[in-house]
Design a protein around this motif. Structure first.
Motif, PDB file in Angstrom:
ATOM      1  N   UNK A 136      46.861  40.812  54.228  1.00  0.00           N
ATOM      2  CA  UNK A 136      46.103  41.607  53.269  1.00  0.00           C
ATOM      3  C   UNK A 136      45.083  42.457  54.011  1.00  0.00           C
TER       4      UNK A 136
ATOM      5  N   UNK B 170      54.936  37.478  56.946  1.00  0.00           N
ATOM      6  CA  UNK B 170      54.315  38.007  55.723  1.00  0.00           C
ATOM      7  C   UNK B 170      53.220  39.030  56.063  1.00  0.00           C
ATOM      8  N   UNK B 171      53.149  40.094  55.241  1.00  0.00           N
ATOM      9  CA  UNK B 171      52.138  41.111  55.545  1.00  0.00           C
ATOM     10  C   UNK B 171      50.720  40.570  55.352  1.00  0.00           C
TER      11      UNK B 171
ATOM     12  N   UNK C  81      41.166  40.520  47.633  1.00  0.00           N
ATOM     13  CA  UNK C  81      41.414  41.054  46.292  1.00  0.00           C
ATOM     14  C   UNK C  81      40.174  40.853  45.416  1.00  0.00           C
ATOM     15  N   UNK C  82      40.031  41.733  44.449  1.00  0.00           N
ATOM     16  CA  UNK C  82      38.878  41.636  43.540  1.00  0.00           C
ATOM     17  C   UNK C  82      39.243  40.709  42.382  1.00  0.00           C
ATOM     18  N   UNK C  83      38.396  39.727  42.172  1.00  0.00           N
ATOM     19  CA  UNK C  83      38.672  38.790  41.076  1.00  0.00           C
ATOM     20  C   UNK C  83      38.412  39.488  39.747  1.00  0.00           C
ATOM     21  N   UNK C  84      39.423  39.526  38.906  1.00  0.00           N
ATOM     22  CA  UNK C  84      39.232  40.110  37.571  1.00  0.00           C
ATOM     23  C   UNK C  84      38.761  39.012  36.635  1.00  0.00           C
ATOM     24  N   UNK C  85      37.540  39.153  36.156  1.00  0.00           N
ATOM     25  CA  UNK C  85      37.007  38.145  35.236  1.00  0.00           C
ATOM     26  C   UNK C  85      37.784  38.225  33.919  1.00  0.00           C
ATOM     27  N   UNK C  86      38.136  37.070  33.379  1.00  0.00           N
ATOM     28  CA  UNK C  86      38.908  37.071  32.127  1.00  0.00           C
ATOM     29  C   UNK C  86      38.136  36.333  31.040  1.00  0.00           C
ATOM     30  N   UNK C  87      38.221  36.841  29.828  1.00  0.00           N
ATOM     31  CA  UNK C  87      37.637  36.065  28.724  1.00  0.00           C
ATOM     32  C   UNK C  87      38.513  34.839  28.463  1.00  0.00           C
TER      33      UNK C  87
ATOM     34  N   UNK D 142      42.260  43.710  52.625  1.00  0.00           N
ATOM     35  CA  UNK D 142      40.904  43.320  52.219  1.00  0.00           C
ATOM     36  C   UNK D 142      41.035  42.314  51.090  1.00  0.00           C
TER      37      UNK D 142
END
Lengths: 31, 394
Positions: free
Chosen positions: A4, A1-2, A8-14, A6
């Motif tokens: 990563x 498996x490749x 990943x940026x956590x996308x905050x969700x409502x 860096x």
């Protein structure tokens, strides 16, 4: 498996309820 | 036929490109206007979920967090909107429950988190998200899936409810056991049921319909099992509650009829390979009530046998059935007051609830076990019938 390059940026969700509120107010704003 | 210029599948990266301004059109055509009974019938199960995920992948590839956020929010709101509009239609709710779960599984399978990658092919691992961690959105989608599941249960409950008492209790399919009516006047078999009367066959047919719709939508087998368990619980609870309220349902022959009906439901589970769903177990209180109608109810030994047999019934329920028990022929007799007293004394130490009726509205907690797909994203083609000509396979 490749590997990563860096972390990943956590996308905050409502929450589901907040999302609905935003959605309702958007709909109210629309002509 | 596909809308894209033919290219070798290996050239595709399993992403779909769309312009930001086309997002409302994407949601409209893929979610709001899609009819599960029309175009969607011929789609591969979960196609809307795969398409949405491949769009997310492209926005992730562009490192455009606003585009990802906006698409996920619009998707969730689109699904909520369609379920508000057509939320009483089993097919629509089943379709979006299946697709919401598939979308959730995709977000996990391609998250890049090792725990979700175990079954991936090398190519699938190359398709993992590169820039964003969408764990919080997965939580929102999981909450949405729970909401849709509860809606599905309410819909199927509304459909089943009017059939249950008639099909499970009132309608008689076994001839020659009931002494209520003279033979000549008794209704004939279930296949020639009175118009408007629901029979056990109506219930079985309805179960078949629900089951085939869920299968057609590619709903996860583990989720189907949970839906079926919930359906059986409703059937068992409504039947038992009515039995507990109706003297005319508490006879030896009704016990026989109920046991026959339960055996048919079990047969249905066996036929659909759903015996491990836990559905049969939810019928246990009803099965025991039917047995209680049929066992001897006279001696101390009978009382002992009843107490050990009826572990899924509360004392209040056992006593109620015994009180309501009504002989319908000369071979049967009413249960004596002293026998009921004996039962009450024996059950004294059982610390069960004083509850008489079952909570027919109870919904078992649902889970969505991770179910990765072997489908290769780069092979997915978009049928022209979806009206998504404005998106491009990448």
């Amino acid at each position: 498996p490749p590997q990563r390059q860096r972390p990943r940026v956590l996308l905050k969700a409502p929450t589901l309820a907040e999302m609905e509120e935003m959605f309702v107010s958007e709909e109210d704003d629309s002509p | 036929h596909p809308v894209n210029i033919p290219r070798k599948e290996k050239d595709f990266q399993g992403m779909l490109e769309y312009k930001k301004e086309d997002e409302p059109k994407l949601i409209k055509n893929l979610i709001l206007d899609l009819k599960p009974r029309g175009v969607a019938v011929n789609l591969i199960p979960g196609l809307p979920a795969y398409i949405l995920f491949m769009c997310v992948r492209h926005a992730d590839y562009l490192n455009d967090d606003q585009k990802v956020r906006s698409l996920l929010t619009s998707t969730i709101n689109g699904i909520k909107k369609i379920l508000k509009k057509r939320g009483d239609d089993f097919e629509t709710v089943s379709f979006w429950l299946s697709n919401t779960c598939r979308f959730l599984h995709c977000l996990k399978q391609y998250s890049g988190e090792e725990g979700f990658m175990k079954h991936n092919t090398t190519r699938q691992n190359e398709h993992c998200l590169t820039n964003f961690d969408l764990a919080e959105y997965r939580q929102v989608l999981s909450d949405l899936a729970i909401q849709i599941y509860q809606q599905l249960v309410r819909v199927l409950e509304n459909i089943l409810q009017p059939m249950i008492v008639s099909g499970m209790l009132e309608h008689e399919t076994i001839q020659g056991v009931s002494g209520v009516k003279p033979t000549g006047l008794r209704k004939r078999t279930s296949s020639i049921a009175d118009e408007g009367t629901y029979t056990l066959d109506s219930i079985l047919r309805q179960l078949n319909t629900f089951h085939s719709i869920m299968c057609q939508h590619g709903m996860d087998p583990e989720l189907i099992k949970q839906v079926v368990k919930q359906m059986f619980y409703i059937i068992g609870a409504v039947t038992l509650n009515n039995l507990l309220l109706r003297k005319d349902m508490c006879s030896w022959s009704k016990g026989m009829q109920i046991r026959y009906n339960v055996s048919q439901l079990e047969e249905w589970l066996r036929d659909k390979n759903l015996m491990t769903s836990g559905a049969k177990e939810t019928l246990e209180p009803l099965i025991q009530a039917a047995q209680l109608l049929q066992v001897k109810k006279k001696t101390e030994e009978d009382a002992g046998a009843i107490c050990s047999m009826c572990h899924a019934l509360t004392t209040a329920q056992i006593v109620k059935v015994l009180n309501l028990y009504t002989p319908v022929n000369e071979f049967e007799e009413r249960v004596s007051v002293s026998f009921i007293r004996t039962i009450q004394l024996r059950m004294r130490d059982r610390k069960d609830s004083p509850q008489l009726l079952m909570d027919a509205k109870h919904i078992f907690p649902v889970t969505f076990p991770f179910s990765p797909s072997s489908l290769a994203l780069e092979t997915i083609q978009i049928p022209a019938s979806l009206g998504l000509g404005f998106i491009t396979r990448v």
